[in-house]
Scaffold this active site. Structure first.
Site, mmCIF file in Angstrom:
data_model
loop_
_atom_site.group_PDB
_atom_site.id
_atom_site.type_symbol
_atom_site.label_atom_id
_atom_site.label_comp_id
_atom_site.label_asym_id
_atom_site.label_seq_id
_atom_site.Cartn_x
_atom_site.Cartn_y
_atom_site.Cartn_z
ATOM 1 N N GLY A 131 -7.644 8.457 -1.270
ATOM 2 C CA GLY A 131 -8.399 8.351 -0.021
ATOM 3 C C GLY A 131 -8.709 6.896 0.229
ATOM 4 O O GLY A 131 -8.004 6.014 -0.254
ATOM 5 N N ASN B 222 0.820 -1.207 0.000
ATOM 6 C CA ASN B 222 0.000 0.000 0.000
ATOM 7 C C ASN B 222 0.858 1.263 0.000
ATOM 8 O O ASN B 222 0.495 2.271 -0.614
ATOM 9 C CB ASN B 222 -0.978 -0.014 1.175
ATOM 10 N N CYS C 4 -7.782 2.247 3.251
ATOM 11 C CA CYS C 4 -6.508 1.517 3.366
ATOM 12 C C CYS C 4 -5.266 2.370 3.149
ATOM 13 O O CYS C 4 -4.400 2.437 4.021
ATOM 14 C CB CYS C 4 -6.486 0.367 2.376
ATOM 15 N N PHE D 118 -1.995 3.063 -11.541
ATOM 16 C CA PHE D 118 -1.747 3.983 -10.428
ATOM 17 C C PHE D 118 -0.888 5.175 -10.826
ATOM 18 O O PHE D 118 -0.117 5.698 -10.041
ATOM 19 C CB PHE D 118 -1.178 3.241 -9.206
HETATM 20 C C1 UDX Z 1 -6.334 -0.178 -1.865
HETATM 21 C C2 UDX Z 1 -5.378 -1.159 -2.559
HETATM 22 O O1 UDX Z 1 -5.453 -0.974 -3.970
HETATM 23 C C3 UDX Z 1 -5.727 -2.587 -2.185
HETATM 24 O O2 UDX Z 1 -4.800 -3.481 -2.762
HETATM 25 C C4 UDX Z 1 -5.654 -2.672 -0.660
HETATM 26 O O3 UDX Z 1 -5.820 -3.945 -0.165
HETATM 27 C C5 UDX Z 1 -6.664 -1.727 -0.062
HETATM 28 O O4 UDX Z 1 -6.328 -0.398 -0.479
HETATM 29 P P1 UDX Z 1 -8.784 0.750 -2.280
HETATM 30 O O5 UDX Z 1 -8.593 1.565 -1.041
HETATM 31 O O6 UDX Z 1 -10.059 0.043 -2.464
HETATM 32 O O7 UDX Z 1 -7.642 -0.363 -2.401
HETATM 33 O O8 UDX Z 1 -8.626 1.753 -3.506
HETATM 34 P P2 UDX Z 1 -7.644 1.960 -4.732
HETATM 35 O O9 UDX Z 1 -8.309 1.511 -5.963
HETATM 36 O O10 UDX Z 1 -6.312 1.428 -4.454
HETATM 37 O O11 UDX Z 1 -7.592 3.554 -4.747
HETATM 38 C C6 UDX Z 1 -7.160 4.287 -3.599
HETATM 39 C C7 UDX Z 1 -7.223 5.764 -3.849
HETATM 40 O O12 UDX Z 1 -6.223 6.153 -4.763
HETATM 41 C C8 UDX Z 1 -8.532 6.279 -4.413
HETATM 42 O O13 UDX Z 1 -8.891 7.478 -3.763
HETATM 43 C C9 UDX Z 1 -8.237 6.535 -5.867
HETATM 44 O O14 UDX Z 1 -9.030 7.547 -6.428
HETATM 45 C C10 UDX Z 1 -6.770 6.963 -5.774
HETATM 46 N N1 UDX Z 1 -6.023 6.717 -7.021
HETATM 47 C C11 UDX Z 1 -5.810 5.443 -7.445
HETATM 48 C C12 UDX Z 1 -5.508 7.789 -7.711
HETATM 49 O O15 UDX Z 1 -5.685 8.954 -7.325
HETATM 50 N N2 UDX Z 1 -4.774 7.534 -8.850
HETATM 51 C C13 UDX Z 1 -4.547 6.276 -9.306
HETATM 52 O O16 UDX Z 1 -3.863 6.139 -10.328
HETATM 53 C C14 UDX Z 1 -5.082 5.203 -8.587
#
Ligand code: UDX
Length: 446
Positions: free
Chosen positions: A266, A216, A269, A258
């Site tokens: 946000g 993470n 996690c 990502f």
């Molecule tokens: C995350 C991890 O991906 C997952 O493997 C872990 O077990 C739990 O935490 P999650 O919190 O569901 O999952 O969301 P994720 O899809 O990872 O996105 C997290 C945040 O990052 C979101 O607010 C999303 O908008 C932001 N994000 C993601 C970005 O701003 N840019 C990106 O390229 C990817």
């Protein structure tokens, strides 16, 4: 196998329902009787695509049921997953109150077992390195009067589930990481996961705990990195972070995922685990995690940059009607934990803007989070009506279909601050809609 899942929150319910789908017998445990009743009726207490269907399927086939009694489930199970929440304390460290309480009940259940089986207790909750071995193990041994690795097994097996895609992530993972105390536990978990078509990584307890946090932390670092590049792009004529990210992501060593610049990360996690890791390292006292702290710092400011931009364009936001599209921390979830929308809206309110917001599923969550300080629109149209500007905060699919004409028709002034790169700014600007996009140094129609 007979699987008991302690804690029927997000991770527990997904884990239990998916294991039942794979043919195991599952008992979900939760101290909240109301939640247990809901689950037994086939209702999922939060929004997660596909989860309701597999839960109902499991209930109909008698493969899954929810109960409130941990001890009886532990007496019955081959494998016991501890899936309780690990929230953040005010100093950023991880709060293991629930892990401790669940572990105690599991220990009592182990004590009451009279069979000759070898139940394996598996920690799935995210815990800092050392917790399973030095906190969970002694509690289990104390309360059960039995020896780990001899009379019962112990393992740590973190989840990597993304909200909104959790069922798919569970059933089709990139990898499964198992840290086992002993060989018997390792073999039992290997056979539980034998049907999965992905690498199974076996290591020790402390390493898997670190793998979870480091994963993470890395994802968060990637996001803050691209957000910083986006912020740089905004100040250099001709630069667009989308193109830059594409150019970086095509390198296999980096990969394109990502690398979406926006208003920051946000959710339940990424921010929590990163803060917990920083607090853990700082507590150890022999290293300062400078990079991880910077990742958090970039993320703290990222949502507010969009508001600053609006102030630069509009002068003052006082009395202005600001439409906010998207409240959940990302699409396909109603979750608003650590959502950038909260920081953005709080700042807009501080600047005396009149905020009207719309989200396809997070409206009720938002009411609890933000109360009646803002207006909740029932539709996108209602949200945009008469607005002086519009913030795109979550990239819901529904917003991507909006046309420049919608903004011109509905808003007082067609002015968009696109925090998620949902729109093609050239198209919007060509149609006389001012569209400012994160990471793009190309400004308005004028
Ligand atoms: C995350 C991890 O991906 C997952 O493997 C872990 O077990 C739990 O935490 P999650 O919190 O569901 O999952 O969301 P994720 O899809 O990872 O996105 C997290 C945040 O990052 C979101 O607010 C999303 O908008 C932001 N994000 C993601 C970005 O701003 N840019 C990106 O390229 C990817």
């Amino acid at each position: 196998m007979k699987i008991s899942v302690i804690g029927s929150g997000y991770v527990g319910l997904v884990t239990g329902a998916c294991f039942a789908k794979l043919g195991n017998d599952v008992v979900l445990v939760d101290i909240d009787a109301e939640r247990v009743d809901m689950i037994n009726r086939g209702e999922v207490p939060f929004y997660e695509p596909g989860l309701g269907e597999i839960l109902k399927e499991g209930l109909a086939q008698g493969k899954i049921e929810a109960i409130t009694d941990t001890i009886s489930s532990v007496k019955w199970a081959d494998v016991v997953f501890i899936c309780v929440q690990t929230p953040t304390t005010p100093d950023g460290s991880v709060d293991i109150t629930y892990v401790r309480a669940a572990t105690k009940s599991v220990g009592e259940g182990l004590r009451e077992r009279e069979d000759t089986g070898y139940p394996v207790v598996v920690v799935k909750s995210s815990v800092v390195p050392g917790t399973t071995e030095f906190l969970v193990k002694p509690i289990l041994e104390d309360l059960s009067g039995k020896k780990a690795g001899v009379e019962f097994g112990l393992a740590m097996n973190p989840e990597f589930l993304r909200e909104g895609a959790a069922v798919k992530d569970f059933l089709e993972p990139d990898r499964i990481v198992i840290g086992a105390l002993d060989e018997k536990s390792r073999n039992i978990l290997s056979s539980l996961y034998s049907g999965f078509n992905c690498p199974l990584l076996h290591t020790n307890l402390v390493t898997v705990e670190m793998i979870k946090y480091a994963s993470n932390a890395f994802l968060a670092t990637k996001i803050s990195f691209i957000n910083e590049i986006a912020n740089i792009c905004e100040s250099v004529p001709g630069l667009d972070v989308l193109e830059v990210a594409r150019g970086i992501g095509l390198d296999h060593r980096v990969n394109p995922q990502f690398l979406n610049a926006g208003v920051g990360f946000g959710g339940s996690c990424l921010p929590k685990d990163l803060k917990a890791l920083v607090a853990f390292v700082e507590d150890k006292g022999n290293y300062e995690p400078k990079l991880l702290k910077s990742v958090l710092e970039v993320n703290d400011f990222q949502p507010l940059r969009l508001v600053d931009l609006a102030v630069r364009v509009l002068g003052s936001l006082s009395g202005k009607r600001v439409s906010v599209l998207g409240l959940s921390f990302k699409p396909n979830t109603s979750d608003m934990r650590e959502a950038p929308s909260i920081k953005i809206i709080n700042r807009l309110l501080e600047l005396e803007a009149e905020v009207v917001a719309y989200d396809p599923v997070a409206r009720e969550t938002a009411r609890k989070e933000l109360g009646d300080r803002i207006t909740y629109a029932e539709t996108v149209e209602e949200c945009l009506k008469g607005a002086d500007c519009c913030f795109i905060v979550t990239e819901w699919e529904q917003f991507k279909n909006l046309e420049p004409s919608d903004f011109k028709r509905l808003m007082k002034r067609p002015l968009i601050f696109d925090g998620r790169r949902v729109f093609n700014p050239e198209k919007f600007i060509a149609e006389k809609v001012d569209c400012y996009s994160v990471g793009l140094n190309k400004l308005s129609t004028s």
